[in-house]
Design a protein around this motif. Structure first.
Motif, short mmCIF file in Angstrom:
data_model
loop_
_atom_site.label_atom_id
_atom_site.label_comp_id
_atom_site.label_asym_id
_atom_site.label_seq_id
_atom_site.Cartn_x
_atom_site.Cartn_y
_atom_site.Cartn_z
N VAL A 1 64.92 8.10 -24.94
CA VAL A 1 63.95 8.94 -25.64
C VAL A 1 64.72 10.16 -26.13
O VAL A 1 65.52 10.73 -25.39
N ASN A 2 64.49 10.52 -27.37
CA ASN A 2 65.26 11.58 -28.00
C ASN A 2 64.35 12.72 -28.42
O ASN A 2 63.15 12.53 -28.66
N LEU A 3 64.94 13.90 -28.52
CA LEU A 3 64.20 15.06 -28.97
C LEU A 3 65.08 15.78 -30.00
O LEU A 3 66.09 16.38 -29.64
N GLN A 4 64.69 15.70 -31.26
CA GLN A 4 65.38 16.41 -32.31
C GLN A 4 64.74 17.79 -32.43
O GLN A 4 63.54 17.90 -32.65
N MET A 5 65.56 18.81 -32.26
CA MET A 5 65.06 20.18 -32.27
C MET A 5 65.69 20.93 -33.44
O MET A 5 66.92 21.10 -33.48
N THR B 1 60.93 16.84 -32.96
CA THR B 1 60.47 15.46 -33.15
C THR B 1 60.93 14.61 -31.98
O THR B 1 62.13 14.55 -31.68
N ILE B 2 59.97 13.96 -31.33
CA ILE B 2 60.29 13.05 -30.23
C ILE B 2 60.28 11.62 -30.75
O ILE B 2 59.46 11.27 -31.60
N SER B 3 61.21 10.83 -30.24
CA SER B 3 61.26 9.43 -30.64
C SER B 3 61.84 8.61 -29.51
O SER B 3 62.51 9.16 -28.62
N ARG B 4 61.60 7.32 -29.53
CA ARG B 4 62.21 6.47 -28.52
C ARG B 4 62.93 5.31 -29.19
O ARG B 4 62.52 4.84 -30.24
N ASP B 5 63.99 4.90 -28.55
CA ASP B 5 64.78 3.78 -29.03
C ASP B 5 64.72 2.70 -27.96
O ASP B 5 65.41 2.78 -26.94
N LEU C 1 55.04 21.37 -21.21
CA LEU C 1 55.20 20.13 -21.99
C LEU C 1 55.65 20.50 -23.40
O LEU C 1 54.98 21.27 -24.08
N VAL C 2 56.75 19.92 -23.83
CA VAL C 2 57.30 20.20 -25.15
C VAL C 2 56.83 19.16 -26.16
O VAL C 2 56.36 19.49 -27.25
N ALA C 3 56.97 17.90 -25.79
CA ALA C 3 56.60 16.80 -26.69
C ALA C 3 56.43 15.55 -25.87
O ALA C 3 57.09 15.36 -24.85
N ALA C 4 55.54 14.69 -26.32
CA ALA C 4 55.28 13.44 -25.62
C ALA C 4 55.07 12.31 -26.62
O ALA C 4 54.58 12.54 -27.73
N ILE C 5 55.46 11.13 -26.19
CA ILE C 5 55.17 9.94 -26.98
C ILE C 5 54.36 9.01 -26.10
O ILE C 5 54.76 8.67 -24.99
N LEU C 6 53.18 8.68 -26.60
CA LEU C 6 52.21 7.97 -25.79
C LEU C 6 52.45 6.46 -25.85
O LEU C 6 53.26 5.96 -26.63
N ARG C 7 51.70 5.73 -25.02
CA ARG C 7 51.83 4.28 -25.01
C ARG C 7 51.48 3.68 -26.36
O ARG C 7 52.01 2.64 -26.76
N ASN D 1 52.53 13.84 -29.29
CA ASN D 1 51.89 15.13 -29.09
C ASN D 1 52.95 16.20 -28.94
O ASN D 1 54.02 15.94 -28.37
N TYR D 2 52.64 17.39 -29.41
CA TYR D 2 53.59 18.49 -29.34
C TYR D 2 52.88 19.76 -28.86
O TYR D 2 51.69 19.96 -29.12
#
Length: 113
Positions: free
Chosen positions: A76-80, A66-70, A45-51, A56-57
């Protein structure tokens, strides 16, 4: 439900990449995450965005990723940032809808000089 990951590629150490995962359904506030699997290693698991919207990372990615959702785009995006050779892996996105977990097809990230 279909997930389409994109954005992988070959970069040098210290550079950045942005992964994106497009979902065919309304993502709402469902749990979404990025995982990775390096050759010879287990899925991680790299990163998660919860309900709740909290994130979490993994210890190895915290502070760099950085994980984010649009919700407007159902992505869902992952900026690395500050990528390291040990970040080399196939990256998979995932979403949980109801009691079912769905996976994308993976996108390869290679960090090498």
């Amino acid at each position: 439900v279909q997930l389409q990951a994109s954005g992988g590629g070959l970069v040098q150490p210290g550079e950045s990449l942005r992964l994106s995962c497009a979902v065919s359904e309304n993502i709402g506030n469902n749990f979404m995450a990025w995982y990775r699997q390096a050759p010879g290693k287990q899925n991680e698991l790299v990163a998660a965005i919860l309900r709740t919207g909290n994130t979490n990372y993994a210890d190895s990615t915290r502070g760099r990723f950085t994980i984010s959702r649009d919700n407007a785009k159902n992505t869902v995006n992952l900026q690395m940032n500050s990528l390291k050779p040990e970040d080399t892996a196939i990256y998979y996105c995932s979403i949980i809808i109801g009691n079912q977990k769905y996976w994308g097809q993976g996108t390869l990230v290679t960090v090498s000089s």
